[in-house]
Scaffold this active site. Structure first.
Site, PDB file in Angstrom:
ATOM      1  N   ARG A  26     -79.841  -4.530  50.089  1.00  0.00           N
ATOM      2  CA  ARG A  26     -79.432  -4.795  48.534  1.00  0.00           C
ATOM      3  C   ARG A  26     -77.898  -4.356  48.187  1.00  0.00           C
ATOM      4  O   ARG A  26     -77.199  -4.273  47.216  1.00  0.00           O
ATOM      5  CB  ARG A  26     -80.154  -3.956  47.693  1.00  0.00           C
ATOM      6  CG  ARG A  26     -81.660  -3.985  47.701  1.00  0.00           C
ATOM      7  CD  ARG A  26     -82.303  -3.295  47.049  1.00  0.00           C
ATOM      8  NE  ARG A  26     -81.823  -3.101  45.532  1.00  0.00           N
ATOM      9  CZ  ARG A  26     -82.058  -4.145  44.715  1.00  0.00           C
ATOM     10  NH1 ARG A  26     -82.730  -4.972  44.752  1.00  0.00           N
ATOM     11  NH2 ARG A  26     -81.466  -3.854  43.343  1.00  0.00           N
ATOM     12  N   CYS A  47     -54.776  15.839  22.862  1.00  0.00           N
ATOM     13  CA  CYS A  47     -55.971  16.466  23.471  1.00  0.00           C
ATOM     14  C   CYS A  47     -55.867  17.928  23.223  1.00  0.00           C
ATOM     15  O   CYS A  47     -55.005  18.703  23.530  1.00  0.00           O
ATOM     16  CB  CYS A  47     -55.742  16.335  25.220  1.00  0.00           C
ATOM     17  SG  CYS A  47     -56.561  17.230  26.120  1.00  0.00           S
ATOM     18  N   CYS A  57     -59.172  24.247  19.478  1.00  0.00           N
ATOM     19  CA  CYS A  57     -60.246  24.499  20.448  1.00  0.00           C
ATOM     20  C   CYS A  57     -61.300  25.376  19.555  1.00  0.00           C
ATOM     21  O   CYS A  57     -60.829  26.157  18.611  1.00  0.00           O
ATOM     22  CB  CYS A  57     -60.173  25.033  21.671  1.00  0.00           C
ATOM     23  SG  CYS A  57     -59.365  23.852  23.034  1.00  0.00           S
ATOM     24  N   GLY A 168     -70.182  10.195  31.969  1.00  0.00           N
ATOM     25  CA  GLY A 168     -70.744  10.913  30.954  1.00  0.00           C
ATOM     26  C   GLY A 168     -69.364  11.721  30.280  1.00  0.00           C
ATOM     27  O   GLY A 168     -69.397  12.488  29.293  1.00  0.00           O
ATOM     28  N   HIS A 173     -59.038  15.239  30.154  1.00  0.00           N
ATOM     29  CA  HIS A 173     -58.576  16.604  30.767  1.00  0.00           C
ATOM     30  C   HIS A 173     -59.592  17.379  31.613  1.00  0.00           C
ATOM     31  O   HIS A 173     -60.707  17.329  31.270  1.00  0.00           O
ATOM     32  CB  HIS A 173     -57.932  17.577  29.585  1.00  0.00           C
ATOM     33  CG  HIS A 173     -57.038  18.914  29.766  1.00  0.00           C
ATOM     34  ND1 HIS A 173     -55.971  18.963  29.454  1.00  0.00           N
ATOM     35  CD2 HIS A 173     -57.467  19.756  30.817  1.00  0.00           C
ATOM     36  CE1 HIS A 173     -55.328  20.064  29.683  1.00  0.00           C
ATOM     37  NE2 HIS A 173     -56.284  20.265  30.703  1.00  0.00           N
ATOM     38  N   HIS A 175     -62.198  19.504  33.119  1.00  0.00           N
ATOM     39  CA  HIS A 175     -62.976  20.450  32.549  1.00  0.00           C
ATOM     40  C   HIS A 175     -64.490  20.195  33.287  1.00  0.00           C
ATOM     41  O   HIS A 175     -64.683  19.309  33.732  1.00  0.00           O
ATOM     42  CB  HIS A 175     -63.034  20.361  31.142  1.00  0.00           C
ATOM     43  CG  HIS A 175     -63.553  18.936  30.636  1.00  0.00           C
ATOM     44  ND1 HIS A 175     -63.227  17.797  30.889  1.00  0.00           N
ATOM     45  CD2 HIS A 175     -65.305  18.993  30.242  1.00  0.00           C
ATOM     46  CE1 HIS A 175     -64.101  16.908  30.480  1.00  0.00           C
ATOM     47  NE2 HIS A 175     -65.285  17.732  30.266  1.00  0.00           N
ATOM     48  N   CYS A 205     -86.199  27.598  55.323  1.00  0.00           N
ATOM     49  CA  CYS A 205     -85.604  27.223  54.373  1.00  0.00           C
ATOM     50  C   CYS A 205     -85.072  25.797  54.400  1.00  0.00           C
ATOM     51  O   CYS A 205     -84.321  25.134  55.275  1.00  0.00           O
ATOM     52  CB  CYS A 205     -84.230  28.241  53.979  1.00  0.00           C
ATOM     53  SG  CYS A 205     -83.386  27.215  52.607  1.00  0.00           S
ATOM     54  N   CYS A 208     -81.327  25.415  54.535  1.00  0.00           N
ATOM     55  CA  CYS A 208     -80.825  25.890  55.830  1.00  0.00           C
ATOM     56  C   CYS A 208     -81.105  24.886  57.182  1.00  0.00           C
ATOM     57  O   CYS A 208     -80.317  24.706  57.966  1.00  0.00           O
ATOM     58  CB  CYS A 208     -81.642  27.069  56.409  1.00  0.00           C
ATOM     59  SG  CYS A 208     -80.743  28.661  55.485  1.00  0.00           S
TER      60      CYS A 208
END
Ligand code: AMP
Ligand code: ZN
Ligand code: ZN
Length: 341
Positions: A26, A47, A57, A168, A173, A175, A205, A208
């Site tokens: 694919r 901004c 802010c 998204g 800036h 963050h 685990c 691990c």
């Protein structure tokens, strides 16, 4: 063997309890994967995260260094548009009422939703910071998680970063965000249950164990970066503490700097190889209730997912994913990306 000659294969993800279909037919050649999307670049002049715009802010929670003024390096602030509200009385969580709508259960939307501004300068990305400063960002997450731990109603903290519009991000800036939830979210409980089942069967685990040579990209003193055996997404990377450790917020300063270096390297390699792709970064830790003692099966890690494919009906319908790039091919390509300087 080149992936173009391989047959499709289904691999079980022993951490997230899902099947992934590897189907090279694919795809283009794995080394031809490049991001096509333009990352958003909202106007620097408007901004609110830039130095000098602090008053635009939502309230600040803390900054690094703590006593800095115009020379701050990182600010942790409230989200102006929080998904959950810190102003709701958490005692209302104690009696979840059956909702009058369709008999479902509804909780009040108590929780915290914060933003971490990773640099005062608009054009500086996380991968541009030096390892010590990336480490300081990680230590800001740690400090905020420790503060959130004092709220009995908070059961899980999700640290995440969206970079680029199609991952998204609404702000360009640099963050990241921290959401504290009054429930353990499904992906964390499925992960913990799956890792516990693996541990009960093998006494090992699963994180691990996730260190086959073919899948390793790089190593630092305390961390290893791999493409996981059953990677859900092409070029997905996990950064894992070498020593078994359940909770991210137990990281110390020295390990944070070490992790900062490896994280920076992985982001720079992805950026070079995949043409500055949009990406998401998530820290997967264990529920806060389980802080003591260490869980033998719970091992925190960072997941980095470049956004190169779209989720379609098959994925929504089945919960299985189709990944066109075999993890060992992706690991080899990323391992061989040369970073100058
Ligand atoms: P993202 O959408 O992933 O880029 O994350 C940016 C976050 O910043 C969003 O959740 C916004 O709600 C939040 N945000 C936008 N403007 C402000 C502001 N002036 N102060 C605080 N948070 C903000
Ligand atoms: Zn800015
Ligand atoms: Zn482990």
């Amino acid at each position: 063997m080149g992936s173009e000659n391989r047959r499709p294969e289904m691999r079980k993800d022993n951490v997230n309890n899902r099947w992934v279909i590897f189907s090279p037919a694919r795809s283009r050649r794995p080394s031809d994967f490049k991001s096509k999307s333009n990352n958003n670049n909202n106007n620097q002049l408007e901004c609110p995260f830039c130095l000098g715009h602090e008053h635009e802010c939502a309230p600040e929670i803390f900054r690094f260094p703590p006593d800095s003024t115009s020379d701050w390096r990182i600010r942790v602030i409230q989200n102006l548009y929080p998904a959950l509200s810190r102003d709701i009385d958490p005692s209302s969580l104690q009696n979840p009422n059956p909702s009058p709508i369709s008999g479902g259960v509804a909780l009040s939307g108590f929780g915290f939703h914060d933003v971490v501004i990773e640099s005062p300068v608009h054009s500086v990305h996380l991968s541009d910071l030096d390892p010590v400063d990336v480490g300081v960002v990680l230590l800001a997450y740690k400090k905020r998680i420790q503060q959130l731990l004092s709220h009995d109603s908070i059961k899980y903290v999700q640290v995440f970063k969206n970079h680029g519009a199609s991952a998204g991000a609404s702000m360009s800036h640099s963050h990241s965000q921290i959401m504290a939830l009054p429930v353990v979210p499904p992906s964390a409980s499925v992960r913990l249950d799956c890792m516990k089942a693996y541990f009960d069967q093998t006494r090992k685990c699963s994180i691990c164990e996730a260190r086959s040579d073919d899948l390793i990209i790089d190593k630092s003193t305390h961390f290893i970066s791999i493409v996981p055996f059953a990677a859900t997404f092409p070029f997905e990377i996990w950064i894992i503490p070498l020593d078994h450790s359940s909770h991210f917020h137990k990281i110390d300063n020295q390990k944070a700097t070490d992790l900062g270096g490896l994280l920076k390297l992985m982001l720079r390699k992805l950026c070079l190889q995949l043409n500055n792709p949009p990406f998401n970064l998530m820290i997967h830790t264990c529920p806060l209730e389980d802080t003591l003692p260490e869980l033998p099966y719970g091992h925190w890690f960072i997941q980095i997912v470049p956004q190169l494919t779209v989720m379609g009906g098959f994925e929504m319908g089945t919960g299985c994913y189709i990944n066109p790039v075999f993890p060992e091919d992706a690991a080899k390509i990323v391992r061989e990306v040369r970073i100058s300087g």
